[in-house]
Design a protein around this motif. Structure first.
Motif, short mmCIF file in Angstrom:
data_model
loop_
_atom_site.label_atom_id
_atom_site.label_comp_id
_atom_site.label_asym_id
_atom_site.label_seq_id
_atom_site.Cartn_x
_atom_site.Cartn_y
_atom_site.Cartn_z
N TYR A 318 0.71 -1.20 -0.14
CA TYR A 318 -0.04 -0.02 0.13
C TYR A 318 0.66 1.09 0.12
O TYR A 318 0.12 2.18 0.34
CB TYR A 318 -1.06 0.06 1.27
N GLY A 319 2.26 1.24 -0.23
CA GLY A 319 2.92 2.22 -0.41
C GLY A 319 4.39 1.83 -0.41
O GLY A 319 4.63 0.71 -0.43
N VAL A 320 5.25 2.91 -0.75
CA VAL A 320 6.67 2.61 -1.01
C VAL A 320 7.49 2.72 0.15
O VAL A 320 7.42 3.85 1.14
CB VAL A 320 7.15 3.55 -2.05
N LEU A 321 8.15 1.94 0.55
CA LEU A 321 9.06 1.70 1.58
C LEU A 321 10.49 1.83 1.35
O LEU A 321 10.97 1.41 0.57
CB LEU A 321 8.90 0.30 2.47
N THR A 322 11.24 2.92 1.93
CA THR A 322 12.74 3.06 1.77
C THR A 322 13.52 2.85 2.93
O THR A 322 12.98 3.05 3.86
CB THR A 322 13.07 4.49 1.18
N PRO A 323 14.76 2.63 2.75
CA PRO A 323 15.66 2.51 3.99
C PRO A 323 15.74 3.80 4.74
O PRO A 323 15.69 4.86 4.07
CB PRO A 323 17.12 2.05 3.31
N VAL A 324 15.72 3.70 6.17
CA VAL A 324 16.03 4.76 7.03
C VAL A 324 17.27 5.39 6.58
O VAL A 324 18.40 5.17 6.37
CB VAL A 324 16.05 4.38 8.48
N GLY A 325 17.17 6.84 6.72
CA GLY A 325 18.38 7.94 6.44
C GLY A 325 18.99 7.94 5.31
O GLY A 325 20.21 8.18 5.03
N ASP A 326 18.16 7.54 4.10
CA ASP A 326 18.93 7.51 2.76
C ASP A 326 18.08 8.33 1.82
O ASP A 326 16.97 8.13 1.40
CB ASP A 326 18.83 6.11 2.23
N PRO A 327 18.38 9.49 1.58
CA PRO A 327 17.72 10.65 0.92
C PRO A 327 17.62 10.24 -0.51
O PRO A 327 16.55 10.36 -1.22
CB PRO A 327 18.60 11.92 0.79
N GLN A 328 18.64 9.33 -1.09
CA GLN A 328 18.66 9.26 -2.52
C GLN A 328 17.35 8.09 -2.69
O GLN A 328 16.60 8.41 -3.69
CB GLN A 328 20.01 8.49 -2.96
N ALA A 329 17.54 7.24 -1.91
CA ALA A 329 16.36 6.07 -2.04
C ALA A 329 14.89 6.80 -1.63
O ALA A 329 13.98 6.39 -2.37
CB ALA A 329 16.62 5.00 -0.86
N PHE A 330 15.02 7.60 -0.70
CA PHE A 330 13.69 8.47 -0.52
C PHE A 330 13.11 9.21 -1.72
O PHE A 330 12.11 9.19 -2.06
CB PHE A 330 13.71 9.27 0.65
N ALA A 331 14.07 9.75 -2.28
CA ALA A 331 13.66 10.43 -3.54
C ALA A 331 13.18 9.40 -4.66
O ALA A 331 12.41 10.03 -5.37
CB ALA A 331 14.93 11.40 -4.28
N CYS A 332 13.85 8.27 -4.78
CA CYS A 332 13.58 7.33 -5.68
C CYS A 332 12.35 6.82 -5.47
O CYS A 332 11.49 6.60 -6.33
CB CYS A 332 14.53 6.46 -5.73
N GLY A 333 11.86 6.61 -4.11
CA GLY A 333 10.46 6.33 -4.03
C GLY A 333 9.32 7.37 -4.08
O GLY A 333 8.45 6.92 -4.81
N ILE A 334 9.84 8.75 -4.13
CA ILE A 334 8.76 9.80 -4.49
C ILE A 334 8.79 9.76 -6.06
O ILE A 334 7.45 9.79 -6.54
CB ILE A 334 9.47 11.12 -4.26
#
Length: 370
Positions: A318-334
């Motif tokens: 029901y949503g994208v989960l990304t590793p904690v503390g990783d802005p690159q992964a969070f950006a990829c999730g968005i």
């Protein structure tokens, strides 16, 4: 008619207080006699106490005094069941029942994953941390049940304290009512209309500006995406880190893309207008805002922190989960959710699994099943 006492140190705008008010209202609806027992005055939330709920103020925040005054209440009012929340008041309630009213059924609930929250949140003193680690197991054992608001909270409680899992149960928080939402103010409307104007993609985050929410990662992710997408993020919430976060936003020249809106009267209007919901925490107990976002059908990007998000989002269904503390992964999730066609009805259906009726049923079962 059974009397149920809901015990809190104080009423605040944080999650546990608002959820306890919901449970109180549901118990009153079921024609139970409900007592709200508070360490301090209800203050601004007094108007939100359900009609028919009796309020008892102990006028105490010091644990030793709280135990004694709660013990007097128990002897005088003789409730059949007690629901107490959050260290040290959960431990104080156990001691009060043990010393003054052993016949009372008692459930205590904890809302923080102690594996990560005991240091990260700043909510626990060194003395609290010591007591939780080395003595709480011998206190918790006297409760009928110890509730964790997610499986992660239960796992953390058992791992840190050594409590036997047979004493625990998981009861998820319900979808929270928007307490105090009395209509959109001109200020709220102006913020939304002026910042979320035009065809920009509207991103939303809701939560205290506190270390464990890790908004720095979210800001860094927006910096990585600013040239790829026309995005605008509103963060609703206040806290000690507001000045520091604003300095970071200004330094990265992101003031046209990120607005720290502070406290907002009518949060639901922002959920209704948003395109995507974001959460970048390093630690959660549950993640109430994720359920709120689901109820509005929003796509969600969240860090896969302990505890709650993976359980609510069913490991990414029901949503994208990304590793904690990783802005690159969070950006990829968005980036991923912006390129994927979401199903709002699927999200809303998931939120309907977290009802106040289910939560209350489980608390009553935990209290009186034996």
């Amino acid at each position: 008619m059974k009397t149920i006492a809901i015990v809190l140190g104080q009423l605040g705008t944080h999650g546990p207080s608002l959820i306890r008010l919901q449970i109180a209202a549901e118990l009153v609806k079921r024609r139970l006699d409900v007592h709200l027992v508070l360490g301090t005055d209800a203050a601004d939330l007094a108007k939100n106490i359900p009609y028919g709920c009796k309020v008892f103020i102990l006028n105490s925040t010091r644990p030793r005094q709280f135990v004694i005054k709660l013990g007097r209440y128990l002897r005088q009012e003789k409730p059949e069941g007690v629901i107490a929340s959050s260290w040290p008041y959960s431990a104080s309630a156990i001691l009060a029942v043990r010393l003054f009213a052993r016949q009372v059924k008692l459930v205590v609930s904890e809302h923080a994953d102690l594996r990560t929250n005991i240091e990260a949140s700043g909510e626990f003193t060194n003395k609290d941390a010591f007591l939780i680690r080395y003595l709480s197991k011998y206190i918790y054992v006297y409760a009928n049940k110890v509730v964790g608001v997610s499986q992660g909270v239960v796992d953390g409680l058992c791992e840190v304290t050594g409590l036997n899992k047979s004493k625990t149960t998981v009861i998820y928080n319900p979808l929270r009512e928007m307490v105090g939402d009395l209509g959109e103010t001109e200020h709220d409307r102006a913020l939304r209309d002026e910042f979320w104007n035009g065809t920009s993609i509207k991103l939303l985050a809701v939560g205290r500006l506190a270390p464990e929410k890790n908004y720095e990662i979210m800001i860094d992710a927006i910096q990585l995406l600013r040239d790829k997408h026309d995005i605008k993020l509103i963060v609703i919430g206040d806290g000690a880190l507001k000045s520091m976060l604003q300095e970071k936003i200004d330094y990265l020249s992101l003031s046209q893309h990120i607005l720290l809106a502070g406290k907002i009267t009518n949060v639901q209007e922002f959920y209704a207008e948003a395109d995507v919901f974001l959460m970048s925490s390093t630690s959660e107990g549950f993640g109430n805002v994720i359920v709120e976002a689901l109820s509005f059908g929003l796509p969600i990007v969240s860090t896969n922190c302990q505890s709650g998000p993976a359980e609510i989002l069913s490991d990414g269904e029901y949503g994208v989960l990304t590793p904690v503390g990783d802005p690159q992964a969070f950006a990829c999730g968005i980036d991923k959710v912006l390129l994927t066609q979401a199903d709002p009805e699927k999200q809303k259906k998931r939120s309907r699994e977290y009802t106040i009726e289910k939560t209350t049923d489980k608390y009553l079962l935990a209290l009186f099943q034996n």
